[in-house]
Scaffold this active site. Structure first.
Site, short mmCIF file in Angstrom:
data_model
loop_
_atom_site.label_atom_id
_atom_site.label_comp_id
_atom_site.label_asym_id
_atom_site.label_seq_id
_atom_site.Cartn_x
_atom_site.Cartn_y
_atom_site.Cartn_z
N PHE A 17 -7.19 -0.31 3.87
CA PHE A 17 -5.91 0.12 3.33
C PHE A 17 -5.12 0.93 4.34
O PHE A 17 -5.68 1.77 5.06
CB PHE A 17 -6.11 1.03 2.10
CG PHE A 17 -6.65 0.34 0.89
CD1 PHE A 17 -5.80 -0.27 -0.01
CD2 PHE A 17 -8.01 0.32 0.65
CE1 PHE A 17 -6.31 -0.92 -1.14
CE2 PHE A 17 -8.53 -0.31 -0.47
CZ PHE A 17 -7.67 -0.93 -1.37
N ASP A 18 -3.82 0.72 4.36
CA ASP A 18 -2.93 1.76 4.84
C ASP A 18 -2.92 2.84 3.77
O ASP A 18 -3.08 2.55 2.58
CB ASP A 18 -1.52 1.19 5.04
CG ASP A 18 -0.51 2.29 5.25
OD1 ASP A 18 -0.65 3.05 6.22
OD2 ASP A 18 0.41 2.39 4.42
N CYS A 19 -2.72 4.09 4.17
CA CYS A 19 -2.77 5.18 3.20
C CYS A 19 -1.39 5.61 2.72
O CYS A 19 -1.09 5.56 1.53
CB CYS A 19 -3.51 6.38 3.81
SG CYS A 19 -3.84 7.72 2.63
#
Length: 241
Positions: A17-19
């Protein structure tokens, strides 16, 4: 581009994931912080979308010209540039508060519940454009375990550079996860969908800004994902079957 109610996650064992922008609502966090500053300066007339656009452009410049710069310093310099862009007075206290604000940015309302569901089906990892200390504060808000985190501080580079993905592929392989088992999930087509595709990693675009004008705190990009969903809840609904 329409939303996808089903996502082909066949053979995928780990979600990266990108956060910020995907799991953490950084636009709300940023605007909640700076809105009182704009009001105090008598500049509540500045459109909030324009503030986010200026943030995106100035942040990208600092990240790409000084890739080893730690993220709090990127934020400090970025807010200084935003102040100058709109003719606001330079305020070192604001720049310091902006630099320290990452851990206060809230998760999206659906994030934690979706991550809990996804953790029952996949291993989870994060590839983020921040420093280790800032991410650690955000991880406490996300409440689920991640088998890997890759930060800009660790790799000395910012997405859309390649090092996040190179490091993740190698580290996950060491844990027994082949590249073919990775599905990347992100809001930014510029920072994530585009570079992931260059590594042959399929992506799901969580289009958090659907129905809004512009691209907010990210840079515009036309990279095409495997699938597009409106939220983390919708993504969990699509793959937790």
């Amino acid at each position: 581009m329409t939303f996808d109610t089903r996502v082909d996650a066949t053979g995928k064992r780990v979600l990266t994931f990108d956060c910020y922008g995907t799991l953490i609502d950084w636009e709300t966090g940023i605007l909640d912080l700076v809105r009182p500053w704009l009001a105090a300066a008598g500049r509540s007339d500045i459109p909030e979308d324009l503030v986010l656009t200026a943030f995106a452009l100035h942040q990208a410049r600092h990240q790409q010209t000084r890739p080893a710069l730690l993220y709090p310093e990127v934020l400090s310099r970025t807010w200084g540039d935003v102040q100058a862009t709109f003719g606001l007075p330079d305020d070192p206290a604001q720049r310091a508060a902006f630099a320290a604000s990452v851990g206060d940015w809230p998760p999206f309302p659906d994030t934690v519940a979706a991550l809990r569901r996804l953790a029952g089906h996949f291993a989870l990892a994060i590839l983020s454009n921040v420093d280790e200390a800032s991410l650690a504060r955000s991880l406490r808000l996300l409440e689920v375990p991640f088998i890997l985190t890759v930060t800009a501080e660790r790799v000395g580079s910012y997405k859309p550079g390649a090092r996040h993905f190179e490091t993740a592929i190698n580290d996950l392989a060491a844990q027994g996860y082949a590249k073919e088992s990775i599905l990347h999930v992100a809001q930014s087509r510029h920072h994530d969908v585009d570079p992931a595709s260059r590594f042959g990693i399929p992506t799901v675009w969580v289009d958090r800004r659907h129905g809004k004008r512009g691209t907010g705190a990210t840079i515009a990009n036309t990279a095409v994902p495997l699938a597009r969903v409106p939220s983390m809840r919708a993504f969990a609904d699509a793959v937790c079957v």
